[in-house]
Design an enzyme around this catalytic site. Structure first.
Site, mmCIF file in Angstrom:
data_model
loop_
_atom_site.group_PDB
_atom_site.id
_atom_site.type_symbol
_atom_site.label_atom_id
_atom_site.label_comp_id
_atom_site.label_asym_id
_atom_site.label_seq_id
_atom_site.Cartn_x
_atom_site.Cartn_y
_atom_site.Cartn_z
ATOM 1 N N GLU A 180 12.317 -0.171 4.583
ATOM 2 C CA GLU A 180 13.178 -1.624 5.244
ATOM 3 C C GLU A 180 11.795 -2.896 4.836
ATOM 4 O O GLU A 180 12.814 -3.649 4.218
ATOM 5 C CB GLU A 180 13.480 -1.563 5.657
ATOM 6 N N SER A 221 6.284 -0.033 9.769
ATOM 7 C CA SER A 221 4.964 -0.088 9.791
ATOM 8 C C SER A 221 4.565 1.386 8.716
ATOM 9 O O SER A 221 4.770 2.455 9.380
ATOM 10 C CB SER A 221 3.815 0.106 10.416
ATOM 11 N N SER A 222 4.070 1.688 7.966
ATOM 12 C CA SER A 222 3.754 2.969 7.146
ATOM 13 C C SER A 222 2.798 3.892 8.352
ATOM 14 O O SER A 222 2.847 4.889 8.671
ATOM 15 C CB SER A 222 3.025 2.269 5.940
ATOM 16 N N HIS A 231 9.480 -3.519 3.731
ATOM 17 C CA HIS A 231 8.798 -4.064 2.110
ATOM 18 C C HIS A 231 10.100 -4.307 1.021
ATOM 19 O O HIS A 231 9.747 -4.473 0.292
ATOM 20 C CB HIS A 231 8.011 -2.149 1.252
ATOM 21 N N ASP A 269 2.599 -9.249 8.638
ATOM 22 C CA ASP A 269 0.790 -9.253 9.337
ATOM 23 C C ASP A 269 0.874 -10.761 8.885
ATOM 24 O O ASP A 269 -0.023 -11.667 7.544
ATOM 25 C CB ASP A 269 0.093 -8.228 8.049
ATOM 26 N N MET A 305 0.712 -1.549 -0.191
ATOM 27 C CA MET A 305 -0.175 0.147 0.340
ATOM 28 C C MET A 305 1.380 0.922 -0.105
ATOM 29 O O MET A 305 -0.058 2.108 0.255
ATOM 30 C CB MET A 305 -0.373 -0.219 1.675
ATOM 31 N N GLY A 306 2.210 1.445 -0.475
ATOM 32 C CA GLY A 306 2.903 1.975 -0.254
ATOM 33 C C GLY A 306 3.733 2.730 0.753
ATOM 34 O O GLY A 306 3.707 2.268 1.704
ATOM 35 N N LEU A 336 6.531 3.312 1.485
ATOM 36 C CA LEU A 336 7.723 1.589 1.848
ATOM 37 C C LEU A 336 8.834 2.462 2.989
ATOM 38 O O LEU A 336 8.797 2.981 2.672
ATOM 39 C CB LEU A 336 8.163 1.703 0.137
HETATM 40 P P1 AMP Z 1 1.650 -2.719 3.781
HETATM 41 O O1 AMP Z 1 2.321 -1.786 2.266
HETATM 42 O O2 AMP Z 1 1.553 -2.542 4.988
HETATM 43 O O3 AMP Z 1 0.216 -2.812 3.261
HETATM 44 O O4 AMP Z 1 2.378 -4.062 3.441
HETATM 45 C C1 AMP Z 1 2.295 -4.409 2.282
HETATM 46 C C2 AMP Z 1 3.464 -5.489 2.393
HETATM 47 O O5 AMP Z 1 4.527 -5.879 2.674
HETATM 48 C C3 AMP Z 1 2.961 -6.510 3.324
HETATM 49 O O6 AMP Z 1 3.111 -8.229 2.698
HETATM 50 C C4 AMP Z 1 3.219 -6.634 4.651
HETATM 51 O O7 AMP Z 1 3.197 -7.463 5.395
HETATM 52 C C5 AMP Z 1 4.930 -6.783 4.478
HETATM 53 N N1 AMP Z 1 5.623 -5.859 5.289
HETATM 54 C C6 AMP Z 1 4.600 -4.579 5.773
HETATM 55 N N2 AMP Z 1 5.884 -4.396 7.433
HETATM 56 C C7 AMP Z 1 6.581 -5.227 7.136
HETATM 57 C C8 AMP Z 1 7.672 -5.546 8.110
HETATM 58 N N3 AMP Z 1 8.201 -4.535 9.107
HETATM 59 N N4 AMP Z 1 8.485 -6.680 7.846
HETATM 60 C C9 AMP Z 1 8.225 -7.440 6.699
HETATM 61 N N5 AMP Z 1 7.183 -7.066 6.045
HETATM 62 C C10 AMP Z 1 6.677 -6.058 5.626
#
Ligand code: AMP
Length: 294
Positions: free
Chosen positions: A47, A198-199, A49, A163, A42-43, A45
């Site tokens: 480390e 986390s974003s 991601h 997640d 979901m952007g 971004l």
């Molecule tokens: P999101 O942009 O939050 O929807 O995350 C996109 C992808 O990145 C998902 O598969 C998340 O599980 C992964 N992701 C997000 N934060 C982390 C993190 N801290 N460590 C590993 N993977 C992550």
């Protein structure tokens, strides 16, 4: 000597806003026998991601495409859709630097044009944890990921263990619907102070950001107890809860569940994960701790 361009990849990364040219680009590579890896995001971004891009290559992708789409269908009314951080230019630069081959950033109208009426539902695994607290959230996730799979037809897709429930649900979807996509999990990446990247961390004030450290401290304390031999869910969870509460945090849920299928456990005798969600300031953070893997 100064390099005129930061990396070769930065010049080379393809950008697609529309579905048809993105499909055509991937099909051309597939027709040459290359393996496609997809990294849905979901952007905004970080480390975490970018580690997924590396994981896609490690898992055998010849071409890695990342999608950046803040999917309105996975946000409930009153959730943080409007506040969700967005930084497409920054995202594109980071992905190029990470060696990603293509970025796909469709608009909501392109993904959900007038007349859109389909939904993918995974049942049992979405009724617990975040699913119990965010009605419709996982239907939004499975529907958009199914669409992304339909568009990209990837050989593999990488999702983070940050997640963990989402990863489990998507594995179930791929298995149940016979999708020829290998769902690959990537380890949770934390900041130096233990906070899961986390974003949504961008939405926290400096004080809240410090308070957020207690989430990992609590989970870590439970894992220490587990490593010292404790197996009772109540005891492990109370250890974590006390650390969080002493920092003023009240988890929305804090549960011990099976690593394989998310069923609730009273004891951590089999592969198990502790899951938590904690409301903090304008948002809600999720985290987990794997006690033992299958
Ligand atoms: P999101 O942009 O939050 O929807 O995350 C996109 C992808 O990145 C998902 O598969 C998340 O599980 C992964 N992701 C997000 N934060 C982390 C993190 N801290 N460590 C590993 N993977 C992550």
């Amino acid at each position: 000597m100064d390099r005129p361009f930061p990396t070769w990849h930065r010049m080379d990364m393809q950008r697609f806003e529309a579905i048809a040219p993105f499909k055509a680009y991937l099909r051309a590579h597939q027709n040459q026998g290359l393996r496609i890896g997809l990294v849905p995001t979901m952007g905004a971004l970080h480390e975490g991601h970018l580690s997924l891009v590396a994981k896609a290559k490690e898992a055998g992708a010849d071409v890695v495409a990342a999608s950046v789409f803040v999917n309105p269908k996975q946000f409930g009314p009153g959730e943080d859709l409007d506040k969700y951080p967005r930084d497409l230019e920054g995202d594109a630069a980071k992905l190029a630097e990470a060696g990603c081959d293509a970025i796909f950033y469709p608009t909501p109208k392109m993904m959900y044009p007038a007349g859109f009426q389909s939904e993918v539902l995974v049942e049992k695994a979405t009724g617990v944890l975040c699913g119990a607290n965010r009605p419709g959230h996982f239907a939004g996730v499975t529907t958009v990921v199914m669409k992304l799979f339909g568009i990209a037809r990837p050989d593999l897709a990488v999702f983070g263990e940050k997640d963990f429930q989402q990863l489990s649900v998507l594995r179930i979807m791929a298995r149940d619907l016979n999708l020829d996509v290998e769902v690959v999990g990537a380890p949770l990446v934390r900041d130096e102070d233990g906070v899961a990247l986390s974003s949504r961390n961008q939405l926290l004030s400096p004080k809240e950001r410090t308070e957020a450290q207690a989430i990992h401290r609590g989970l870590r304390a439970a894992k220490d107890a587990y490593e010292a031999g404790e197996r009772s869910a109540d005891s492990l969870l109370n250890t974590a809860r006390e650390v969080m509460q002493s920092a003023g945090l009240e988890p929305q849920y804090l549960e011990l569940r099976s690593y394989q299928d998310l069923t609730a456990l009273e004891r951590a005798d089999s592969p198990a994960v502790i899951f938590t969600a904690v409301p903090l300031g304008p948002t809600r953070l999720i985290d987990n701790m794997i006690l033992s893997r299958a």
